[in-house]
Write a protein that holds these residues in place. Structure first.
Motif, PDB file in Angstrom:
ATOM      1  N   GLU A  76     -52.235 -61.313 -27.432  1.00 30.01           N
ATOM      2  CA  GLU A  76     -51.326 -60.166 -27.347  1.00 30.01           C
ATOM      3  C   GLU A  76     -50.663 -59.862 -28.684  1.00 30.01           C
ATOM      4  O   GLU A  76     -50.461 -58.700 -29.029  1.00 30.01           O
ATOM      5  CB  GLU A  76     -50.289 -60.400 -26.254  1.00 30.01           C
ATOM      6  CG  GLU A  76     -50.921 -60.355 -24.872  1.00 30.01           C
ATOM      7  CD  GLU A  76     -49.910 -60.231 -23.754  1.00 30.01           C
ATOM      8  OE1 GLU A  76     -48.915 -59.494 -23.922  1.00 30.01           O
ATOM      9  OE2 GLU A  76     -50.136 -60.882 -22.723  1.00 30.01           O
ATOM     10  N   LEU A  77     -50.302 -60.902 -29.422  1.00 31.41           N
ATOM     11  CA  LEU A  77     -49.697 -60.680 -30.742  1.00 31.41           C
ATOM     12  C   LEU A  77     -50.706 -60.030 -31.682  1.00 31.41           C
ATOM     13  O   LEU A  77     -50.353 -59.098 -32.422  1.00 31.41           O
ATOM     14  CB  LEU A  77     -49.180 -61.999 -31.312  1.00 31.41           C
ATOM     15  CG  LEU A  77     -47.983 -62.601 -30.567  1.00 31.41           C
ATOM     16  CD1 LEU A  77     -47.756 -64.054 -30.989  1.00 31.41           C
ATOM     17  CD2 LEU A  77     -46.733 -61.771 -30.791  1.00 31.41           C
ATOM     18  N   ASP A  78     -51.956 -60.481 -31.659  1.00 33.36           N
ATOM     19  CA  ASP A  78     -53.002 -59.853 -32.469  1.00 33.36           C
ATOM     20  C   ASP A  78     -53.137 -58.376 -32.119  1.00 33.36           C
ATOM     21  O   ASP A  78     -53.202 -57.525 -33.005  1.00 33.36           O
ATOM     22  CB  ASP A  78     -54.355 -60.541 -32.249  1.00 33.36           C
ATOM     23  CG  ASP A  78     -54.477 -61.905 -32.935  1.00 33.36           C
ATOM     24  OD1 ASP A  78     -53.638 -62.234 -33.806  1.00 33.36           O
ATOM     25  OD2 ASP A  78     -55.418 -62.638 -32.590  1.00 33.36           O
ATOM     26  N   ALA A  79     -53.171 -58.069 -30.814  1.00 32.01           N
ATOM     27  CA  ALA A  79     -53.311 -56.685 -30.353  1.00 32.01           C
ATOM     28  C   ALA A  79     -52.120 -55.831 -30.784  1.00 32.01           C
ATOM     29  O   ALA A  79     -52.256 -54.622 -30.961  1.00 32.01           O
ATOM     30  CB  ALA A  79     -53.471 -56.648 -28.828  1.00 32.01           C
ATOM     31  N   ALA A  80     -50.967 -56.470 -30.976  1.00 35.32           N
ATOM     32  CA  ALA A  80     -49.759 -55.760 -31.404  1.00 35.32           C
ATOM     33  C   ALA A  80     -49.649 -55.673 -32.928  1.00 35.32           C
ATOM     34  O   ALA A  80     -48.633 -55.246 -33.454  1.00 35.32           O
ATOM     35  CB  ALA A  80     -48.518 -56.455 -30.831  1.00 35.32           C
ATOM     36  N   GLY A  81     -50.687 -56.089 -33.631  1.00 31.32           N
ATOM     37  CA  GLY A  81     -50.684 -55.995 -35.090  1.00 31.32           C
ATOM     38  C   GLY A  81     -50.080 -57.191 -35.799  1.00 31.32           C
ATOM     39  O   GLY A  81     -49.730 -57.094 -36.978  1.00 31.32           O
ATOM     40  N   LEU A  82     -49.958 -58.323 -35.109  1.00 25.27           N
ATOM     41  CA  LEU A  82     -49.429 -59.550 -35.709  1.00 25.27           C
ATOM     42  C   LEU A  82     -50.521 -60.620 -35.682  1.00 25.27           C
ATOM     43  O   LEU A  82     -50.595 -61.420 -34.742  1.00 25.27           O
ATOM     44  CB  LEU A  82     -48.193 -60.037 -34.940  1.00 25.27           C
ATOM     45  CG  LEU A  82     -46.991 -59.099 -34.940  1.00 25.27           C
ATOM     46  CD1 LEU A  82     -45.927 -59.595 -33.958  1.00 25.27           C
ATOM     47  CD2 LEU A  82     -46.410 -58.973 -36.337  1.00 25.27           C
ATOM     48  N   PRO A  83     -51.399 -60.644 -36.691  1.00 27.10           N
ATOM     49  CA  PRO A  83     -52.484 -61.629 -36.706  1.00 27.10           C
ATOM     50  C   PRO A  83     -51.913 -63.051 -36.624  1.00 27.10           C
ATOM     51  O   PRO A  83     -51.052 -63.429 -37.421  1.00 27.10           O
ATOM     52  CB  PRO A  83     -53.179 -61.392 -38.043  1.00 27.10           C
ATOM     53  CG  PRO A  83     -52.743 -60.033 -38.488  1.00 27.10           C
ATOM     54  CD  PRO A  83     -51.399 -59.797 -37.877  1.00 27.10           C
ATOM     55  N   THR A  84     -52.389 -63.810 -35.643  1.00 27.80           N
ATOM     56  CA  THR A  84     -51.762 -65.080 -35.293  1.00 27.80           C
ATOM     57  C   THR A  84     -52.718 -66.256 -35.437  1.00 27.80           C
ATOM     58  O   THR A  84     -53.815 -66.250 -34.876  1.00 27.80           O
ATOM     59  CB  THR A  84     -51.228 -65.013 -33.848  1.00 27.80           C
ATOM     60  OG1 THR A  84     -50.285 -63.934 -33.766  1.00 27.80           O
ATOM     61  CG2 THR A  84     -50.550 -66.306 -33.438  1.00 27.80           C
ATOM     62  N   THR A  85     -52.267 -67.263 -36.176  1.00 29.17           N
ATOM     63  CA  THR A  85     -52.962 -68.542 -36.259  1.00 29.17           C
ATOM     64  C   THR A  85     -52.472 -69.413 -35.119  1.00 29.17           C
ATOM     65  O   THR A  85     -51.276 -69.446 -34.835  1.00 29.17           O
ATOM     66  CB  THR A  85     -52.664 -69.248 -37.603  1.00 29.17           C
ATOM     67  OG1 THR A  85     -53.192 -68.456 -38.669  1.00 29.17           O
ATOM     68  CG2 THR A  85     -53.256 -70.647 -37.659  1.00 29.17           C
ATOM     69  N   THR A 180     -36.893 -58.314 -33.621  1.00 32.98           N
ATOM     70  CA  THR A 180     -37.173 -57.211 -32.713  1.00 32.98           C
ATOM     71  C   THR A 180     -37.295 -57.733 -31.290  1.00 32.98           C
ATOM     72  O   THR A 180     -37.623 -58.892 -31.056  1.00 32.98           O
ATOM     73  CB  THR A 180     -38.486 -56.498 -33.082  1.00 32.98           C
ATOM     74  OG1 THR A 180     -39.564 -57.421 -32.954  1.00 32.98           O
ATOM     75  CG2 THR A 180     -38.452 -55.936 -34.484  1.00 32.98           C
ATOM     76  N   GLU A 181     -37.045 -56.867 -30.319  1.00 32.32           N
ATOM     77  CA  GLU A 181     -37.272 -57.212 -28.910  1.00 32.32           C
ATOM     78  C   GLU A 181     -38.767 -57.227 -28.648  1.00 32.32           C
ATOM     79  O   GLU A 181     -39.268 -57.996 -27.859  1.00 32.32           O
ATOM     80  CB  GLU A 181     -36.599 -56.184 -27.998  1.00 32.32           C
ATOM     81  CG  GLU A 181     -35.093 -56.105 -28.172  1.00 32.32           C
ATOM     82  CD  GLU A 181     -34.385 -57.310 -27.611  1.00 32.32           C
ATOM     83  OE1 GLU A 181     -34.843 -57.862 -26.603  1.00 32.32           O
ATOM     84  OE2 GLU A 181     -33.362 -57.699 -28.190  1.00 32.32           O
ATOM     85  N   SER A 182     -39.470 -56.302 -29.279  1.00 38.00           N
ATOM     86  CA  SER A 182     -40.925 -56.195 -29.261  1.00 38.00           C
ATOM     87  C   SER A 182     -41.274 -55.379 -30.495  1.00 38.00           C
ATOM     88  O   SER A 182     -40.391 -54.989 -31.249  1.00 38.00           O
ATOM     89  CB  SER A 182     -41.413 -55.509 -27.982  1.00 38.00           C
ATOM     90  OG  SER A 182     -41.060 -54.148 -28.012  1.00 38.00           O
ATOM     91  N   LEU A 183     -42.517 -55.105 -30.692  1.00 30.83           N
ATOM     92  CA  LEU A 183     -42.882 -54.317 -31.878  1.00 30.83           C
ATOM     93  C   LEU A 183     -42.359 -52.892 -31.810  1.00 30.83           C
ATOM     94  O   LEU A 183     -42.095 -52.276 -32.816  1.00 30.83           O
ATOM     95  CB  LEU A 183     -44.397 -54.295 -32.053  1.00 30.83           C
ATOM     96  CG  LEU A 183     -44.965 -55.577 -32.639  1.00 30.83           C
ATOM     97  CD1 LEU A 183     -46.466 -55.463 -32.797  1.00 30.83           C
ATOM     98  CD2 LEU A 183     -44.339 -55.891 -33.978  1.00 30.83           C
ATOM     99  N   SER A 184     -42.194 -52.354 -30.601  1.00 35.70           N
ATOM    100  CA  SER A 184     -41.774 -50.960 -30.496  1.00 35.70           C
ATOM    101  C   SER A 184     -40.267 -50.777 -30.338  1.00 35.70           C
ATOM    102  O   SER A 184     -39.780 -49.673 -30.401  1.00 35.70           O
ATOM    103  CB  SER A 184     -42.479 -50.299 -29.304  1.00 35.70           C
ATOM    104  OG  SER A 184     -42.151 -50.984 -28.122  1.00 35.70           O
TER     105      SER A 184
END
Length: 189
Positions: A76-85, A180-184
Motif C-alpha cells: 500500500e505504501l508503494d502504491a501511495a508513492g512511498l517506495p518501501t524496503t 501526515t494522516e495519509s498522503l492526501s
C-alpha cells in the motif's frame, strides 16, 4: 524471532547446529501464513538479517511474526508513492548493524516492528543508532511493539490490531513520521 513457519524451521535447524553457547528463539503464536515448507531447515548465519524487498523512501525492519503485515503495508505504501524496503532482522542479538546502518542511511523513515514489549528490539536498535550518530541527520524513526498494558486474550490477529502491529498500524506509524494522516491529508498544527 521467526517471520513465518519457514523461518522457524531454519531457526530450529540453526539452533540444533549451534554449539558455541546458548540460543533462544520465539515460537510465534497462532497459525503460520501458509508457505510451502522445505523438507529440511537451512543453517542461518548468526546475526544476519535479510532484505525481503527494496524501496527508497521507507524502511520497515521486522523482528518476528509480523512480516506478512509488513509486506501488506509495503504494498500500500508503494502504491501511495512511498517506495518501501522490508527487512527481516531475524536476530536481536547480535544485531545486524550493517543492515541497520544501510536502512538508516538510505531511507527517510525507519519503522521497527516486533511482537515484544517496549524496551526490546526497537529500543536496542535506537540505542545503537544513537551511539553511531545515525539519528543526527533527520532520520524519522518509530518503534512498534506490544503496549505495556494488559491485553485481553483474543485471536492473535485481533490482539495485534489493537496493539497497532497490523498493516494499518504500520502505515499509520509511517504517515505519522512523515507528518501526515495519509498522503492526501496534511496534518494540521
Amino acid at each position: 524471532a521467526a517471520a513465518d513457519e519457514v523461518e522457524l524451521r531454519h531457526m530450529v535447524a540453526t539452533a540444533a547446529a549451534y554449539d558455541e553457547g546458548p540460543i533462544s528463539f520465539r515460537y510465534p503464536r497462532g497459525e503460520g501464513v501458509g508457505l510451502d515448507m522445505p523438507e529440511r531447515g537451512s543453517i542461518l548465519e548468526i546475526g544476519k538479517g535479510i532484505i525481503r524487498r527494496e524501496g527508497t523512501k521507507v524502511a520497515l525492519l521486522n523482528f518476528g511474526g509480523r512480516m506478512s503485515e509488513c509486506l501488506k503495508a509495503a504494498d500500500e505504501l508503494d502504491a501511495a508513492g512511498l517506495p518501501t524496503t522490508v527487512a527481516d532482522a531475524r536476530f536481536a542479538k547480535p544485531l545486524d548493524m550493517d543492515l541497520i546502518r544501510r536502512l538508516a542511511r538510505e531511507h527517510e523513515v525507519l519503522v521497527t516492528i516486533e511482537e515484544g514489549s517496549a524496551g526490546g528490539f526497537g529500543s536496542h536498535v535506537l540505542t545503537r543508532l544513537a551511539e553511531e550518530g545515525l539519528l543526527d541527520n533527520g532520520l524519522k524513526i518509530r518503534t512498534l511493539a506490544l503496549p505495556d498494558v494488559f491485553l485481553d486474550q483474543d485471536k492473535p490477529d485481533a490482539m495485534y490490531a489493537r496493539a497497532g502491529l497490523d498493516r494499518e498500524g504500520i502505515m499509520k506509524a509511517v504517515f505519522t513520521a512523515l507528518g501526515t494522516e495519509s498522503l492526501s491529508t496534511p496534518r494540521r498544527a
